[in-house]
Design an enzyme around this catalytic site. Structure first.
Site: not given
Ligand code: PAF
Length: 286
Positions: A41, A154, A158
């Site tokens: 992050h 990762k 998504q």
């Molecule tokens: O990757 C994540 O942490 C979650 O899927 C996200 C993109 C914050 C959506 O809740």
């Protein structure tokens, strides 16, 4: 002197703050997260902060992306620690809404359904997951209206789905991908790694090792299908504690079956440990 980081809990407050930023001509970079922040992050926050004038981080464990038997209630949470990490990475605003703030109408009737790329890889064992992700990401993008939004590689599936979402719904934001951050033994950083016991933590390097094994077979000229079959055998030999959920390859970012003309593939793995399901991937150039 740098401005104090603000923690904002309501949509209305965040909108007023960001309206002022926009009036001043500031570009907004946004990092959506579910908290329990780690260096993966941090890499997203750093990119967001470098390329934009304002960095917004959301911390929201989104209930709609968890299945009924998944870990929503036990998902790790630690706002104090997250706040320190966000401050160290020069985030300007943390958006920290409650579930009621995000899903205020008990009987809300609109959500986002993704029609492609959700019945493979993680979508197979988590059939409602990506609709939940797409819905909350759409809401967050509408609330924050950032210029750029940052996602980690990762979660490559998504990322591909969010890119498609932004294209299909014409959301005016640039989707930026950031490389996977790994531990020194190459385990990909994940908020769920804390759930591994000591033995599982050692075992978990098998994800990266299996991906690397398949990649080296591809480099030697093996066909993808054959390399993956060997990869699954390899995994079963080296992992004593993990259960292989999938080891598969798809075109990237299209998430279609690989064809000979595809230039890039996503080689992805998911492994179930007792209290954590881990994923990892590599992008393969053909
Ligand atoms: O990757 C994540 O942490 C979650 O899927 C996200 C993109 C914050 C959506 O809740």
């Amino acid at each position: 002197m740098e401005e104090q980081m603000k923690i904002v809990e309501t949509i209305q407050d965040l909108r007023s703050h960001l309206k002022l930023e926009r009036v001043q001509g500031n570009l907004i970079g946004f990092v959506p997260t579910m908290g329990y922040l780690h260096n993966g992050h941090a890499a997203l926050m750093q990119e967001a902060r470098q390329a934009n004038d304002v960095g917004v981080l959301s911390i929201f464990v989104n209930p709609t992306q968890f299945g009924p038997n998944e870990d929503y209630h036990t998902y790790p949470r630690d706002l104090e620690r997250d706040t320190e990490i966000a401050r160290a990475n020069h985030v300007d605003y943390i958006f920290y809404p409650t579930v009621e703030e995000m899903y205020s109408t008990a009987n809300s009737s609109v959500s986002v359904t993704v029609h492609h790329g959700t019945d493979i890889l993680c979508g197979k064992s988590r059939p409602t997951h990506f609709d939940g992700v797409a819905t909350v990401v759409t809401k967050l993008l509408n609330i924050i209206q950032p210029d750029r939004v940052y996602f980690g590689m990762k979660d490559a599936q998504q990322l591909a789905i969010v890119k498609q979402l932004v294209r299909d719904l014409s959301i005016p934001v640039e989707v930026c991908a950031v490389e996977i951050v790994r531990e020194s033994d190459n385990l990909a950083l994940s908020s769920r790694n804390v759930r591994l016991n000591a033995q599982e933590r050692i075992d978990a390097i098998c994800l990266y090792q299996t991906l690397s094994h398949v990649r080296s077979l591809l480099d030697q000229g093996y066909e993808v299908e054959q390399a993956i079959l060997f990869g699954r055998e390899f995994f079963n030999k080296i992992s004593k504690l993990g259960q292989l959920d999938y080891l598969e390859a798809y075109a990237f970012p299209g998430l279609t079956q690989l064809q000979s003309e595809d230039k890039q593939g996503l080689l992805a793995i998911a492994v179930q440990y007792e209290n954590a399901r881990l994923i990892d991937n590599m992008i393969i150039d053909f």
